[in-house]
Design a protein around this motif. Structure first.
Motif, PDB file in Angstrom:
ATOM      1  N   LYS A   1      27.333 -57.366  89.653  1.00  0.00           N
ATOM      2  CA  LYS A   1      26.122 -58.063  90.100  1.00  0.00           C
ATOM      3  C   LYS A   1      25.311 -57.218  91.077  1.00  0.00           C
ATOM      4  O   LYS A   1      24.087 -57.250  91.070  1.00  0.00           O
ATOM      5  CB  LYS A   1      26.484 -59.392  90.765  1.00  0.00           C
ATOM      6  N   LEU A   2      26.022 -56.472  91.940  1.00  0.00           N
ATOM      7  CA  LEU A   2      25.333 -55.680  92.956  1.00  0.00           C
ATOM      8  C   LEU A   2      25.108 -54.233  92.531  1.00  0.00           C
ATOM      9  O   LEU A   2      24.458 -53.485  93.262  1.00  0.00           O
ATOM     10  CB  LEU A   2      26.133 -55.708  94.268  1.00  0.00           C
ATOM     11  N   ASP A   3      25.654 -53.848  91.402  1.00  0.00           N
ATOM     12  CA  ASP A   3      25.552 -52.463  90.923  1.00  0.00           C
ATOM     13  C   ASP A   3      26.059 -51.506  92.002  1.00  0.00           C
ATOM     14  O   ASP A   3      25.334 -50.618  92.468  1.00  0.00           O
ATOM     15  CB  ASP A   3      24.110 -52.147  90.520  1.00  0.00           C
ATOM     16  N   LEU A   4      27.320 -51.684  92.402  1.00  0.00           N
ATOM     17  CA  LEU A   4      27.909 -50.899  93.478  1.00  0.00           C
ATOM     18  C   LEU A   4      28.287 -49.503  93.011  1.00  0.00           C
ATOM     19  O   LEU A   4      28.727 -49.317  91.884  1.00  0.00           O
ATOM     20  CB  LEU A   4      29.169 -51.593  94.009  1.00  0.00           C
ATOM     21  N   ASN A   5      28.145 -48.545  93.924  1.00  0.00           N
ATOM     22  CA  ASN A   5      28.638 -47.198  93.644  1.00  0.00           C
ATOM     23  C   ASN A   5      30.114 -47.127  94.038  1.00  0.00           C
ATOM     24  O   ASN A   5      30.689 -48.113  94.520  1.00  0.00           O
ATOM     25  CB  ASN A   5      27.790 -46.136  94.360  1.00  0.00           C
ATOM     26  N   ALA A   6      30.753 -45.986  93.845  1.00  0.00           N
ATOM     27  CA  ALA A   6      32.199 -45.854  94.073  1.00  0.00           C
ATOM     28  C   ALA A   6      32.574 -46.118  95.531  1.00  0.00           C
ATOM     29  O   ALA A   6      33.569 -46.792  95.818  1.00  0.00           O
ATOM     30  CB  ALA A   6      32.665 -44.469  93.651  1.00  0.00           C
ATOM     31  N   GLU A   7      31.778 -45.596  96.464  1.00  0.00           N
ATOM     32  CA  GLU A   7      32.079 -45.786  97.883  1.00  0.00           C
ATOM     33  C   GLU A   7      31.948 -47.261  98.278  1.00  0.00           C
ATOM     34  O   GLU A   7      32.781 -47.797  99.004  1.00  0.00           O
ATOM     35  CB  GLU A   7      31.140 -44.923  98.737  1.00  0.00           C
ATOM     36  N   GLN A   8      30.912 -47.929  97.781  1.00  0.00           N
ATOM     37  CA  GLN A   8      30.713 -49.338  98.085  1.00  0.00           C
ATOM     38  C   GLN A   8      31.837 -50.186  97.492  1.00  0.00           C
ATOM     39  O   GLN A   8      32.314 -51.128  98.123  1.00  0.00           O
ATOM     40  CB  GLN A   8      29.358 -49.811  97.562  1.00  0.00           C
ATOM     41  N   LYS A   9      32.244 -49.829  96.288  1.00  0.00           N
ATOM     42  CA  LYS A   9      33.332 -50.557  95.634  1.00  0.00           C
ATOM     43  C   LYS A   9      34.637 -50.381  96.417  1.00  0.00           C
ATOM     44  O   LYS A   9      35.416 -51.316  96.559  1.00  0.00           O
ATOM     45  CB  LYS A   9      33.493 -50.073  94.196  1.00  0.00           C
ATOM     46  N   GLN A  10      34.846 -49.183  96.956  1.00  0.00           N
ATOM     47  CA  GLN A  10      36.033 -48.937  97.762  1.00  0.00           C
ATOM     48  C   GLN A  10      36.004 -49.792  99.026  1.00  0.00           C
ATOM     49  O   GLN A  10      37.010 -50.369  99.425  1.00  0.00           O
ATOM     50  CB  GLN A  10      36.116 -47.438  98.102  1.00  0.00           C
ATOM     51  N   ARG A  11      34.834 -49.922  99.640  1.00  0.00           N
ATOM     52  CA  ARG A  11      34.699 -50.768 100.839  1.00  0.00           C
ATOM     53  C   ARG A  11      34.925 -52.244 100.485  1.00  0.00           C
ATOM     54  O   ARG A  11      35.496 -52.982 101.286  1.00  0.00           O
ATOM     55  CB  ARG A  11      33.331 -50.573 101.480  1.00  0.00           C
ATOM     56  N   LEU A  12      34.487 -52.647  99.315  1.00  0.00           N
ATOM     57  CA  LEU A  12      34.731 -54.019  98.861  1.00  0.00           C
ATOM     58  C   LEU A  12      36.235 -54.248  98.670  1.00  0.00           C
ATOM     59  O   LEU A  12      36.748 -55.317  99.022  1.00  0.00           O
ATOM     60  CB  LEU A  12      33.972 -54.290  97.562  1.00  0.00           C
ATOM     61  N   ASN A  13      36.945 -53.262  98.162  1.00  0.00           N
ATOM     62  CA  ASN A  13      38.396 -53.365  98.019  1.00  0.00           C
ATOM     63  C   ASN A  13      39.085 -53.479  99.376  1.00  0.00           C
ATOM     64  O   ASN A  13      40.036 -54.245  99.531  1.00  0.00           O
ATOM     65  CB  ASN A  13      38.956 -52.169  97.245  1.00  0.00           C
ATOM     66  N   VAL A  14      38.601 -52.719 100.355  1.00  0.00           N
ATOM     67  CA  VAL A  14      39.153 -52.809 101.711  1.00  0.00           C
ATOM     68  C   VAL A  14      38.927 -54.218 102.257  1.00  0.00           C
ATOM     69  O   VAL A  14      39.837 -54.822 102.846  1.00  0.00           O
ATOM     70  CB  VAL A  14      38.529 -51.750 102.647  1.00  0.00           C
ATOM     71  N   LEU A  15      37.736 -54.758 102.052  1.00  0.00           N
ATOM     72  CA  LEU A  15      37.446 -56.116 102.492  1.00  0.00           C
ATOM     73  C   LEU A  15      38.390 -57.114 101.821  1.00  0.00           C
ATOM     74  O   LEU A  15      38.947 -57.994 102.486  1.00  0.00           O
ATOM     75  CB  LEU A  15      35.984 -56.482 102.197  1.00  0.00           C
ATOM     76  N   ALA A  16      38.601 -56.972 100.536  1.00  0.00           N
ATOM     77  CA  ALA A  16      39.513 -57.863  99.817  1.00  0.00           C
ATOM     78  C   ALA A  16      40.937 -57.740 100.362  1.00  0.00           C
ATOM     79  O   ALA A  16      41.639 -58.745 100.512  1.00  0.00           O
ATOM     80  CB  ALA A  16      39.478 -57.566  98.324  1.00  0.00           C
ATOM     81  N   ASP A  17      41.359 -56.518 100.685  1.00  0.00           N
ATOM     82  CA  ASP A  17      42.688 -56.305 101.281  1.00  0.00           C
ATOM     83  C   ASP A  17      42.813 -57.040 102.613  1.00  0.00           C
ATOM     84  O   ASP A  17      43.820 -57.709 102.880  1.00  0.00           O
ATOM     85  CB  ASP A  17      42.950 -54.814 101.517  1.00  0.00           C
ATOM     86  N   LYS A  18      41.798 -56.905 103.440  1.00  0.00           N
ATOM     87  CA  LYS A  18      41.835 -57.548 104.764  1.00  0.00           C
ATOM     88  C   LYS A  18      41.821 -59.072 104.637  1.00  0.00           C
ATOM     89  O   LYS A  18      42.518 -59.769 105.386  1.00  0.00           O
ATOM     90  CB  LYS A  18      40.656 -57.083 105.633  1.00  0.00           C
ATOM     91  N   LEU A  19      41.038 -59.592 103.706  1.00  0.00           N
ATOM     92  CA  LEU A  19      41.030 -61.041 103.486  1.00  0.00           C
ATOM     93  C   LEU A  19      42.392 -61.535 103.006  1.00  0.00           C
ATOM     94  O   LEU A  19      42.872 -62.585 103.438  1.00  0.00           O
ATOM     95  CB  LEU A  19      39.936 -61.420 102.489  1.00  0.00           C
ATOM     96  N   GLN A  20      43.014 -60.766 102.123  1.00  0.00           N
ATOM     97  CA  GLN A  20      44.344 -61.138 101.639  1.00  0.00           C
ATOM     98  C   GLN A  20      45.373 -61.085 102.767  1.00  0.00           C
ATOM     99  O   GLN A  20      46.231 -61.954 102.870  1.00  0.00           O
ATOM    100  CB  GLN A  20      44.773 -60.234 100.476  1.00  0.00           C
ATOM    101  N   GLU A  21      45.273 -60.070 103.626  1.00  0.00           N
ATOM    102  CA  GLU A  21      46.181 -59.975 104.773  1.00  0.00           C
ATOM    103  C   GLU A  21      46.020 -61.182 105.685  1.00  0.00           C
ATOM    104  O   GLU A  21      47.006 -61.743 106.164  1.00  0.00           O
ATOM    105  CB  GLU A  21      45.914 -58.696 105.571  1.00  0.00           C
ATOM    106  N   GLN A  22      44.767 -61.578 105.924  1.00  0.00           N
ATOM    107  CA  GLN A  22      44.531 -62.727 106.789  1.00  0.00           C
ATOM    108  C   GLN A  22      45.061 -64.003 106.138  1.00  0.00           C
ATOM    109  O   GLN A  22      45.658 -64.844 106.800  1.00  0.00           O
ATOM    110  CB  GLN A  22      43.054 -62.882 107.127  1.00  0.00           C
TER     111      GLN A  22
END
Length: 156
Positions: free
Chosen positions: A55-76
Motif C-alpha cells: 500500500k505504501l510502496d516501501l523500499n527495502a530500508e523502510q520495509k526493514q524498519r517496518l519489520n523492526v516495528l513489528a518485532d517491538k510490538l510483538q515483544e511488547q
C-alpha cells in the motif's frame, strides 16, 4: 385474524428473534493472535507487512524498519501477556471465590502496567523511525488511512 392467533404469531416471532440474537452473540470472535500458533502468527505478520509495504510502496530500508516495528510490538505483546496463555482464566480466578480478589487484581494491573511501561519506549522509537523514514507522500497515505473508518485492516 383472531386475537389469540396474532398474539401467538408475534410471540413466536419474538422468540425466534431472541434465539437468533443470542446465538449470534454466543459466537466468539477471538482477538488477533489469541489462539494462533507461533507459526500462524509469523505467517499472519508476514501478510500484514506485505500488505502495508504494498500500500505504501516501501523500499527495502523502510520495509526493514517496518519489520523492526513489528518485532517491538510483538515483544511488547509477549511481555504484556506474560506467562499466561489465557487471560480469561486470570480474570475468572479473580471472581472464583465469594469475594473479589482485590490484591491479585492489583498485582495483575501492576504487572501489566510495568510490561507496557518497560517496552513502550522501544515501540515508540521503532514507530518514529519507521514513520520518519517515509516520504511525504507515504506519510500522507498513512494519515489518510488512519482517518478512514476502518483503515487498511477492513476486509470489505
Amino acid at each position: 385474524m383472531k386475537h389469540w392467533i396474532k398474539r401467538t404469531l408475534f410471540s413466536l416471532l419474538g422468540a425466534s428473534i431472541l434465539v437468533g440474537g443470542l446465538t449470534a452473540c454466543g459466537h466468539q470472535r477471538h482477538a488477533f493472535g489469541s489462539n494462533m500458533s507461533a507459526e500462524d502468527q509469523a505467517q499472519m505478520r508476514g501478510k500484514i507487512i506485505e500488505r502495508v509495504a504494498g500500500k505504501l510502496d516501501l523500499n527495502a530500508e523502510q520495509k526493514q524498519r517496518l519489520n523492526v516495528l513489528a518485532d517491538k510490538l510483538q515483544e511488547q505483546r509477549t511481555a504484556l501477556m506474560g506467562n499466561t496463555t489465557n487471560p480469561r482464566t486470570e480474570m475468572q480466578a479473580l471472581v472464583a471465590g465469594d469475594k473479589f480478589d482485590r490484591s491479585r487484581a492489583q498485582t495483575l494491573l501492576t504487572e501489566k502496567t510495568a510490561a507496557v511501561t518497560a517496552k513502550s519506549p522501544e515501540v515508540i522509537t521503532a514507530l518514529a523511525d519507521f514513520y520518519d523514514s517515509l516520504t511525504p507522500a507515504q506519510q500522507t497515505k498513512v494519515r489518510e488511512a488512519m482517518q478512514g473508518r476502518h483503515g487498511w485492516w477492513h476486509r470489505g
